[in-house]
Design a protein around this motif. Structure first.
Motif, PDB file in Angstrom:
ATOM      1  N   ALA A  91      13.085 -52.032  56.265  1.00 33.42           N
ATOM      2  CA  ALA A  91      12.588 -51.997  54.809  1.00 33.42           C
ATOM      3  C   ALA A  91      14.146 -51.828  54.036  1.00 33.42           C
ATOM      4  O   ALA A  91      14.493 -52.511  52.975  1.00 33.42           O
ATOM      5  CB  ALA A  91      11.962 -50.969  54.465  1.00 33.42           C
ATOM      6  N   PHE A  97       9.852 -47.047  47.662  1.00 36.25           N
ATOM      7  CA  PHE A  97       8.654 -48.030  47.593  1.00 36.25           C
ATOM      8  C   PHE A  97       8.645 -48.938  48.919  1.00 36.25           C
ATOM      9  O   PHE A  97       7.654 -48.985  49.638  1.00 36.25           O
ATOM     10  CB  PHE A  97       8.597 -48.902  46.460  1.00 36.25           C
ATOM     11  CG  PHE A  97       7.293 -49.503  45.971  1.00 36.25           C
ATOM     12  CD1 PHE A  97       6.231 -48.728  45.557  1.00 36.25           C
ATOM     13  CD2 PHE A  97       6.972 -50.840  46.295  1.00 36.25           C
ATOM     14  CE1 PHE A  97       4.788 -49.162  45.390  1.00 36.25           C
ATOM     15  CE2 PHE A  97       5.852 -51.416  45.962  1.00 36.25           C
ATOM     16  CZ  PHE A  97       4.734 -50.713  45.486  1.00 36.25           C
ATOM     17  N   ALA A  98       9.663 -49.764  49.057  1.00 35.18           N
ATOM     18  CA  ALA A  98       9.788 -50.775  50.212  1.00 35.18           C
ATOM     19  C   ALA A  98       9.738 -49.712  51.421  1.00 35.18           C
ATOM     20  O   ALA A  98       8.855 -50.284  52.448  1.00 35.18           O
ATOM     21  CB  ALA A  98      11.090 -51.371  50.338  1.00 35.18           C
ATOM     22  N   VAL A 110       8.741 -58.136  54.258  1.00 39.95           N
ATOM     23  CA  VAL A 110       7.846 -57.346  53.579  1.00 39.95           C
ATOM     24  C   VAL A 110       8.584 -56.166  52.824  1.00 39.95           C
ATOM     25  O   VAL A 110       8.215 -55.996  51.683  1.00 39.95           O
ATOM     26  CB  VAL A 110       6.605 -56.634  54.446  1.00 39.95           C
ATOM     27  CG1 VAL A 110       5.837 -55.733  53.604  1.00 39.95           C
ATOM     28  CG2 VAL A 110       5.924 -57.708  55.169  1.00 39.95           C
ATOM     29  N   THR A 118       5.914 -49.187  52.159  1.00 42.82           N
ATOM     30  CA  THR A 118       5.227 -50.177  52.519  1.00 42.82           C
ATOM     31  C   THR A 118       5.377 -50.460  53.886  1.00 42.82           C
ATOM     32  O   THR A 118       4.326 -50.667  54.673  1.00 42.82           O
ATOM     33  CB  THR A 118       5.320 -51.408  51.602  1.00 42.82           C
ATOM     34  OG1 THR A 118       5.578 -50.879  50.052  1.00 42.82           O
ATOM     35  CG2 THR A 118       4.547 -52.317  51.674  1.00 42.82           C
ATOM     36  N   SER A 119       6.614 -50.869  54.296  1.00 39.58           N
ATOM     37  CA  SER A 119       7.080 -51.189  55.589  1.00 39.58           C
ATOM     38  C   SER A 119       6.479 -50.209  56.509  1.00 39.58           C
ATOM     39  O   SER A 119       6.290 -50.763  57.710  1.00 39.58           O
ATOM     40  CB  SER A 119       8.383 -51.533  55.678  1.00 39.58           C
ATOM     41  OG  SER A 119       8.939 -52.508  55.112  1.00 39.58           O
ATOM     42  N   ALA A 134       8.445 -55.823  48.750  1.00 43.66           N
ATOM     43  CA  ALA A 134       7.996 -54.596  48.352  1.00 43.66           C
ATOM     44  C   ALA A 134       9.151 -53.992  47.323  1.00 43.66           C
ATOM     45  O   ALA A 134       8.596 -53.428  46.173  1.00 43.66           O
ATOM     46  CB  ALA A 134       7.613 -53.507  49.399  1.00 43.66           C
ATOM     47  N   LEU A 164       8.857 -55.866  44.320  1.00 35.05           N
ATOM     48  CA  LEU A 164       7.650 -55.581  43.489  1.00 35.05           C
ATOM     49  C   LEU A 164       7.867 -54.050  42.579  1.00 35.05           C
ATOM     50  O   LEU A 164       7.604 -53.971  41.401  1.00 35.05           O
ATOM     51  CB  LEU A 164       6.538 -55.539  44.277  1.00 35.05           C
ATOM     52  CG  LEU A 164       4.984 -55.235  43.743  1.00 35.05           C
ATOM     53  CD1 LEU A 164       4.798 -56.591  43.042  1.00 35.05           C
ATOM     54  CD2 LEU A 164       3.995 -54.886  44.766  1.00 35.05           C
ATOM     55  N   ALA A 165       8.525 -53.086  43.512  1.00 34.90           N
ATOM     56  CA  ALA A 165       8.862 -51.876  42.525  1.00 34.90           C
ATOM     57  C   ALA A 165       9.761 -51.981  41.533  1.00 34.90           C
ATOM     58  O   ALA A 165       9.612 -51.680  40.382  1.00 34.90           O
ATOM     59  CB  ALA A 165       9.516 -51.110  43.601  1.00 34.90           C
TER      60      ALA A 165
END
Lengths: 276, 355
Positions: free
Chosen positions: B264, B68-69, B46, B72-73, B50, B53-54
């Motif tokens: 992450a 960002f990662a 994940v 999220t994590s 993430a 995605l960022a």
């Protein structure tokens, strides 16, 4: 009546029977003796490959072939059991997991097992009645075994290893015994599976397969034969019913397992809880 | 020959530092809860996604991807702890939490399945019905005796709960983004150095030094700060720590957050190093990192680092000089060997079983 008696339903019933045989073996190791095994699918794969290959290469009769597969799996179970059964709890679980991965990689790289392509065109021999006759004997055997002196010794190991040792039970010997019989059941189930599906590949027997067996055992309740049967039927039939929503199947499967652990950790029919 | 060996050693060091970063999450959680967090590998995946995605939204910036990662994590890690592990420790809030999560999951699944089977409303109603049935069955079979004695011997349940959480997360990822691999952008500029005749890229140096710095920071946090002291106290004896005024739930959440943060970062580093990210790698990376943790002695932070590096180097050497197809077998072979020879690992403390 076609709704109930068609090939599809028969196949699901056959697979259910095979899974019950395999999970009965796991129940002896994890439910009765209390040794968590995350590598049960490895013994299933040993049985499946063994029976498929000797039947294709040497054209031996079906019953001889599955008997040999059962004995070979039991033997490998004993061989593995001797060094690793002195580990406990989590350590044993990951050691069995590691063993299962090694078996998978070996099957993936051997010539005789056909590598990643697996073994195909295995003779179709497993019928519904064969499976259920073998299953009946399996259940009878397990029932008697659990009630015998051996079963009592295994249960005492589950309840308290140190106290069992004090009572003069040879822990190492009984653990290996449980592991051998459990693996033999898995091998038998694997052989039946190979002759039902007629095609096997190493990835059919990965870590997720072992998790599936553990989940069946836990859902039904550890250490209970009724529980094993209920758990296997539940987790074999639910995915078939949910097939229309196949993308969400695994998510739901996980959530059901999670909910079970939170609200009824001893399973549907289980009375005992295994200590790690 | 010499050059090949040094080159492989460097590769092994990189793989090893990634394993070490993930292994730290396993080892800290195991140190406190005696639980193998099987969902940890998925948290790593994940994190990688993430980060991807960022970069899609904000452009190819390493720092933004990492931040960002991490966020999220960490949120996911806290969520996993709250939903899958805390209810097994303490029963008071589990029903409410689980119902809330169940409702959320229903709406989510309904939202995803609206185009395939039904429209949104029918879909929500359908899954609500399923939830209702499951709830009734659970209520009928709920065990009262268990509610009274949630003692420490429920570890197999926690283990299965962890595996179930791993299944849920990995399939959720597959549902949300589909089963395809994704190309990962290069987030660190490609600069080559020549050190004593051996070519080294900036990225390789960066991964090794960044992981090393993170591990040193973690070591300082655990050994020199007040939170670290509380973590060690909870790990040593949860009940006694509680009596000393430490809130174990907070400390456990903190541990999950740190572990998820490191996972992450490892995810983003792996993505940018191999330029590709696959949703199915979570399980394998998780297991390998777990082997690293066991190798170094589970529960020990320097052990996880050393174990990760040893595992990475041995694996890469095995691939280079024996056969690439036996890569996983080598790693698991090490696991079984270390378990048989010294089950507590290189740095693990030996605890005698008490009667």
């Amino acid at each position: 009546m076609d709704f109930l008696f068609n090939d599809y339903v028969f196949q699901v019933m056959t697979i259910t029977g095979i899974n019950i045989i395999i999970v009965l073996g796991l129940n002896l190791i994890t439910g009765v003796t209390g040794q968590l095994s995350l590598g049960h699918s490895a013994f299933m794969s040993v049985g499946a490959y063994c029976s498929a290959i000797i039947m294709i290469k040497f054209a031996v009769p079906f019953y001889l072939s599955i008997t040999i597969a059962t004995i070979v799996s039991g033997f490998i179970g004993a061989l593995l059991g001797m060094p690793i059964l002195r580990l406990r709890g989590d350590y044993l679980a990951i050691a069995t997991l590691g063993f299962a991965e090694i078996v998978r990689v070996i099957f993936l790289n051997l010539k005789v097992t056909g590598g990643a392509l697996g073994v195909s065109s295995i003779p179709y021999e497993t019928t519904l009645s064969t499976v259920y006759i073998i299953l009946a004997f399996g259940i009878l055997f397990m029932y008697r075994f659990e009630k015998s002196r051996f079963g009592l010794a295994l249960r005492s190991i589950r309840e308290d290893e140190i106290a069992a040792e004090m009572m003069g039970i040879n822990i190492a010997r009984y653990k290996v015994l449980a592991f051998t019989i459990g693996s033999a059941f898995a091998g038998l189930g694997g052989a039946l599976y190979a002759h039902q599906i007629t095609f096997i590949a190493p990835d059919d027997f990965g870590f997720m397969k072992s998790v599936e067996f553990i989940s069946m055992l836990v859902l039904g309740g550890m250490g209970s034969i009724i529980g094993v049967i209920a758990g296997v039927i539940g987790l074999t039939v639910i995915p078939e019913v949910l097939r229309f929503a196949s993308e969400y199947r695994m998510v739901m499967y996980g959530i059901v397992l999670l909910a079970m652990m939170i609200f009824r950790p001893q399973g549907l029919f289980g009375k005992i809880r295994v200590n790690l | 020959m010499f050059e090949t060996i040094v080159h492989q050693l460097l590769n092994g060091l990189i793989v090893g530092s990634i394993y070490a970063l993930i292994a730290l999450g396993y080892t800290m959680v195991y140190g406190i809860l005696r639980l193998i967090n099987f969902a940890h590998g998925e948290i790593f995946v994940v994190g990688a996604f993430a980060g991807l995605l960022a970069t899609m939204i904000f452009g190819d910036s390493f720092i933004i991807a990492i931040i960002f990662a991490s966020i999220t994590s960490v949120l996911l890690g806290l969520f996993v702890e709250r939903v899958a592990y805390r209810p097994l420790r303490d029963s008071k809030t589990s029903t409410i939490v689980f119902s809330a999560v169940g409702l959320f999951a229903i709406v989510f699944v309904a939202f995803l399945s609206q185009n395939t089977i039904f429209d949104l409303l029918t879909s929500i109603l359908f899954w609500l019905g399923v939830l209702f049935l499951v709830a009734i069955i659970l209520w009928l079979v709920r065990s009262k005796s268990y509610l009274k004695s949630r003692s420490s011997n429920s570890r197999i349940n926690a283990l299965i709960s962890a595996i179930a959480m791993g299944i849920v997360i990995s399939n959720m990822i597959a549902l949300i983004k589909g089963p395809d691999r994704e190309v990962y952008p290069k987030l660190i500029p490609e600069v080559m150095f020549n050190v004593f005749g051996i070519t080294v890229s900036l990225l390789q140096l960066f991964i090794i030094s960044f992981s090393f710095v993170l591990m040193v920071i973690l070591y300082i946090v655990v050994n020199k700060t007040k939170v670290g002291l509380a973590m060690r106290a909870v790990s040593y004896n949860l009940v006694a720590a509680k009596l000393m005024g430490i809130n174990p739930d907070k400390i456990i959440s903190f541990t999950f957050a740190i572990g998820s943060l490191l996972a992450a970062i490892a995810g983003v580093l792996v993505g940018t190093y191999y330029n590709i990210v696959d949703i199915n790698v979570g399980m394998m990376y998780g297991l390998k990192a777990f082997i690293a943790a066991v190798l170094g002695g589970i529960g020990s932070i320097p052990g996880a680092v050393i174990g990760g590096v040893i595992l990475g180097v041995v694996e890469v050497m095995g691939v280079a000089f024996i056969s690439p197809s036996y890569r996983d077998a080598i790693a698991f072979g090490i696991l079984i060997f270390i378990l048989i020879v010294k089950p507590t690992g290189l740095f693990g403390s030996n605890t005698k079983e008490k009667i």
